[in-house]
Design a protein around this motif. Structure first.
Motif, mmCIF file in Angstrom:
data_model
loop_
_atom_site.group_PDB
_atom_site.id
_atom_site.type_symbol
_atom_site.label_atom_id
_atom_site.label_comp_id
_atom_site.label_asym_id
_atom_site.label_seq_id
_atom_site.Cartn_x
_atom_site.Cartn_y
_atom_site.Cartn_z
ATOM 1 N N ALA A 20 0.807 -1.224 0.000
ATOM 2 C CA ALA A 20 0.000 0.000 0.000
ATOM 3 C C ALA A 20 0.841 1.274 0.000
ATOM 4 C CB ALA A 20 -0.941 -0.002 1.202
ATOM 5 N N ARG A 21 2.148 1.154 0.029
ATOM 6 C CA ARG A 21 3.002 2.345 -0.103
ATOM 7 C C ARG A 21 3.159 2.756 -1.569
ATOM 8 N NH1 ARG A 21 5.762 4.064 4.138
ATOM 9 N NH2 ARG A 21 7.645 4.711 3.014
ATOM 10 N N VAL A 22 2.580 1.944 -2.470
ATOM 11 C CA VAL A 22 2.700 2.198 -3.912
ATOM 12 C C VAL A 22 1.338 2.588 -4.483
ATOM 13 C CG1 VAL A 22 3.426 1.233 -6.129
ATOM 14 C CG2 VAL A 22 4.505 0.426 -4.000
ATOM 15 N N SER A 23 1.342 3.612 -5.346
ATOM 16 C CA SER A 23 0.118 4.018 -6.039
ATOM 17 C C SER A 23 0.368 4.063 -7.540
ATOM 18 C CB SER A 23 -0.335 5.407 -5.579
ATOM 19 O OG SER A 23 -0.672 5.390 -4.211
ATOM 20 N N ALA A 24 -0.643 3.631 -8.287
ATOM 21 C CA ALA A 24 -0.606 3.732 -9.750
ATOM 22 C C ALA A 24 -1.633 4.781 -10.162
ATOM 23 C CB ALA A 24 -0.924 2.386 -10.381
ATOM 24 N N SER A 25 -1.150 5.894 -10.706
ATOM 25 C CA SER A 25 -2.039 6.988 -11.097
ATOM 26 C C SER A 25 -2.442 6.853 -12.560
ATOM 27 C CB SER A 25 -1.333 8.333 -10.901
ATOM 28 O OG SER A 25 -1.311 8.705 -9.544
ATOM 29 N N HIS A 26 -3.635 7.298 -12.848
ATOM 30 C CA HIS A 26 -4.216 7.345 -14.197
ATOM 31 C C HIS A 26 -4.559 5.956 -14.722
ATOM 32 C CE1 HIS A 26 -3.695 11.662 -14.668
ATOM 33 N NE2 HIS A 26 -2.444 11.555 -14.252
ATOM 34 N N ALA A 84 -7.560 7.655 -9.945
ATOM 35 C CA ALA A 84 -8.148 8.055 -11.216
ATOM 36 C C ALA A 84 -8.444 9.551 -11.194
ATOM 37 C CB ALA A 84 -9.439 7.275 -11.467
ATOM 38 N N ASN A 85 -8.371 10.148 -12.364
ATOM 39 C CA ASN A 85 -8.578 11.591 -12.491
ATOM 40 C C ASN A 85 -9.632 11.844 -13.574
ATOM 41 O OD1 ASN A 85 -6.220 12.607 -10.708
ATOM 42 N ND2 ASN A 85 -5.279 11.098 -12.050
ATOM 43 N N PRO A 86 -10.901 11.587 -13.225
ATOM 44 C CA PRO A 86 -11.928 11.530 -14.274
ATOM 45 C C PRO A 86 -12.222 12.846 -14.983
ATOM 46 C CG PRO A 86 -12.898 11.301 -12.085
ATOM 47 C CD PRO A 86 -11.431 11.206 -11.903
ATOM 48 N N LEU A 87 -12.091 13.989 -14.288
ATOM 49 C CA LEU A 87 -12.392 15.255 -14.967
ATOM 50 C C LEU A 87 -11.473 15.452 -16.159
ATOM 51 C CD1 LEU A 87 -12.885 17.839 -12.047
ATOM 52 C CD2 LEU A 87 -14.635 17.023 -13.613
#
Ligand code: FE2
Length: 440
Positions: free
Chosen positions: A261-267, A295-298
């Protein structure tokens, strides 16, 4: 005993958030029949210093200040999981993004960042953080472009992190916008950024020159995170190319390092273009990782799909399916008025509102889950642990909404009427009220 502040008669959602923490474990059990406010009660919340010291139906105590909420709804603050404060408020400088693509945005930013000064970065970042805090955001993760030798953006945002620390928690990720191996210096600049105090290591493997460079960049990012004990947040597969498959590399490295959980995958927007056979296999691997997804839906609903005619892809990751498989999904703006996205107001309810539409999460449990994505799930992404939530002993960060429930707040994008930061009232906003001037 006299407290510093008591909030009287607020309605409180369960501590697990609106739809569980982090997501619903089994889509087959999603229950649309539950009452909107089945977990809500009216309570008084007592605050002493910067801590919540009491929560009860009625506190028989006095305080230096009391705020009567009359059943208004109290929520943990909003969490902005992904934004670029260094480029915010620069839309049109030096020119507008005419194609609307990620790649023209990168070109324009390459020109604009030649004129960056630390004062310029700090002024724009503070302006956006105030705009966000006024709308209930008290925890923010920002990326800082470290592809310039001066590291101006990073130094500016590290300075801002200190300037706002009494009212907002800011995390800064060292982000190589032009790729780690696009030139000879960026790898060293990444490491310097960590020495200067960046909270996280970033990356952009799909923008490296070759697939092999992309994989190598991820290996280096995980090494740096382990060496400097930092979080990881990768811009991963932000492209419509169904062959962009760095998420599987991030998953494998997360499993092998145990960073979880120290890792994030953006987009991860390419996930929306993968064939279902590959997506199914990948989902099984992801479930073993404990990775966070942002996620960055806008922005991605406008930025992606630009090379399509019709049918036109939505260009979003599989938000609903990730949630259904029990993975932690949170949401961000990514950009506010910059070369990639000229809109944005800092209102997280707008972000979740778009997620509901673009991901077709219109069931009540799904709408509640989207509220979690801008609150408790974001806290998990940022590794806030026990620093987040409304409970006795926790830091007194909370917001009051002119709404009855997450559903009501999202549908109307309700006004945040009170923002309490570290025990102190920070912002008060009066909801707009229409006055009829003619009889109808
Ligand atoms: Fe981004």
């Amino acid at each position: 005993m006299a407290l510093d502040l008591i909030l009287r008669q607020g309605r409180l959602v369960s501590q697990r958030g609106a739809a569980g923490f982090p997501g619903h474990p089994d889509s087959s059990e999603v229950d649309d029949s539950s009452e909107v406010d089945s977990e809500v009660d009216r309570v008084d919340i007592g605050i002493e210093g910067n801590r919540i010291v009491a929560i009860a139906p009625h506190l028989d105590l006095i305080a230096s200040q009391e705020i009567v909420l009359n059943g208004q709804w109290v929520s943990p603050p909003f969490v902005e999981s992904h934004i670029h404060l260094d480029s915010a408020l620069t839309a049109g400088e030096p020119r507008w993004n005419q194609s609307g693509t990620l790649f023209e945005g990168i070109e324009i930013w390459r020109e604009r960042k030649q004129a960056l000064t630390q004062a310029d970065v700090e002024a724009r970042a503070i302006a956006v953080l105030k705009q966000m805090a006024a709308q209930g955001v008290l925890f923010v993760r920002s990326h800082a472009d470290v592809s310039e030798p001066s590291l101006t953006a990073l130094k500016g945002l590290l300075a801002v992190r200190e300037q706002v620390r009494d009212w907002l928690t800011l995390q800064v990720v060292a982000f190589p916008q032009d790729g780690i191996y696009g030139d000879a210096q960026t790898e060293q600049q990444m490491e310097e950024a960590l020495r200067l105090g960046a909270d996280g290591v970033g990356g952009i493997p799909h923008y490296e020159l070759t697939r092999e460079d992309g994989v190598r960049s991820l290996q280096r990012i995980f090494e740096l995170a382990q060496t400097y004990d930092r979080l990881i947040d990768i811009h991963c597969d932000e492209i419509d190319d169904d062959q962009s498959r760095f998420l599987e590399v991030v998953a494998a490295l997360t499993l092998r390092t145990g960073l979880g959980a120290r890792v994030s995958a953006s987009h991860t927007t390419a996930f929306g273009s993968y064939n279902n056979a590959y997506a199914l296999k990948l989902m099984g691997i992801l479930q073993r990782t404990n990775l966070n997804f942002i996620a960055n839906p806008l922005i991605n609903i406008t930025l992606q799909g630009r090379t399509d005619t019709y049918p036109k892809r939505r260009g979003l990751t599989r938000i609903k399916e990730l949630w259904q498989h029990g993975l932690n999904v949170s949401l961000g703006h990514d950009c506010i008025q910059d070369p990639w996205y000229s809109l944005g107001t800092g209102n997280m309810l707008e972000v979740a509102h778009m997620a509901i539409h673009a991901s077709q999460m219109t069931g009540l449990a799904e709408i509640n889950a989207c509220y979690d994505m801008i609150t408790v799930n974001g806290a998990r992404t940022l590794n806030l642990e026990d620093r987040y939530g409304i409970a006795v002993g926790k830091p007194a960060n909370l917001i009051v909404l002119d709404a009855e429930s997450p559903y009501d707040a999202l549908r109307r994008r309700a006004t945040v009427t009170h923002v309490i930061a570290q025990g102190k009232p920070l912002v008060e906003t009066t909801p707009p009220r229409s006055q009829w001037l003619s009889r109808v």
